[in-house]
Design a protein around this motif. Structure first.
Motif, PDB file in Angstrom:
ATOM      1  N   LYS A   3       0.886  -1.228  -0.010  1.00 62.07           N
ATOM      2  CA  LYS A   3       0.062  -0.044  -0.066  1.00 62.07           C
ATOM      3  C   LYS A   3       0.779   1.428   0.073  1.00 62.07           C
ATOM      4  CE  LYS A   3      -3.885   2.030   2.456  1.00 62.07           C
ATOM      5  NZ  LYS A   3      -4.770   2.056   3.313  1.00 62.07           N
ATOM      6  N   LYS A   4       2.135   1.183   0.797  1.00 58.46           N
ATOM      7  CA  LYS A   4       2.890   2.441   0.873  1.00 58.46           C
ATOM      8  C   LYS A   4       3.349   2.573  -0.705  1.00 58.46           C
ATOM      9  CE  LYS A   4       6.773   4.287   3.155  1.00 58.46           C
ATOM     10  NZ  LYS A   4       7.835   3.974   4.397  1.00 58.46           N
ATOM     11  N   ASN A   9       3.870   5.572  -5.500  1.00 56.77           N
ATOM     12  CA  ASN A   9       3.699   5.295  -6.989  1.00 56.77           C
ATOM     13  C   ASN A   9       2.983   6.506  -7.562  1.00 56.77           C
ATOM     14  OD1 ASN A   9       6.122   3.840  -7.626  1.00 56.77           O
ATOM     15  ND2 ASN A   9       4.568   2.064  -7.825  1.00 56.77           N
ATOM     16  N   SER A  10       1.548   6.501  -7.194  1.00 64.24           N
ATOM     17  CA  SER A  10       0.403   7.544  -7.393  1.00 64.24           C
ATOM     18  C   SER A  10       1.059   8.917  -6.956  1.00 64.24           C
ATOM     19  CB  SER A  10      -0.764   7.137  -6.631  1.00 64.24           C
ATOM     20  OG  SER A  10      -0.812   7.377  -5.110  1.00 64.24           O
ATOM     21  N   GLN A  11       1.628   9.064  -6.136  1.00 66.11           N
ATOM     22  CA  GLN A  11       2.291  10.580  -6.182  1.00 66.11           C
ATOM     23  C   GLN A  11       3.168  10.842  -7.053  1.00 66.11           C
ATOM     24  OE1 GLN A  11       3.802  10.525  -2.001  1.00 66.11           O
ATOM     25  NE2 GLN A  11       1.881  10.846  -1.117  1.00 66.11           N
TER      26      GLN A  11
END
Length: 99
Positions: A3-4, A9-11
């Motif tokens: 999840k981290k 990656n989304s950031q």
């Protein structure tokens, strides 16, 4: 852990997207420069039509206005280049320094 990593990656993708939007927005100044050059030349034509005896002096001012407008327009590609290549994320810096 996953999840981290996914959040990180989304950031990074959001940062890349924002960079591309910023670089595209920086190039909008080119349209403004085109409008400014059109206004300078239009004003020059109108002034010569009204008073032909001042054509030489008016031409000098028109060239000055054209040059200043073009100078401002040259900042647009420079800012787009800075946004797209100089401002890199931390992971991109690591990849460049490793290879």
């Amino acid at each position: 852990m996953k999840k981290k990593k996914r959040e990180e990656n989304s950031q990074l993708y959001m940062l890349e997207g924002a960079k591309l939007i910023g670089a595209g927005a920086a190039t909008i100044a080119s349209a403004g420069a085109a409008i400014g050059i059109g206004n300078v030349l239009s004003s020059s034509i109108h002034s010569v039509a009204r008073n032909p005896s001042l054509a030489k002096q008016s031409f000098g001012y028109a060239i000055l206005g054209f040059a200043l407008t073009e100078a401002i327009a040259s900042f647009a590609p420079m800012m787009a280049f800075l946004i797209s290549s100089v401002f890199r994320s931390k992971n991109q810096r690591k990849k460049v320094s490793v290879s």
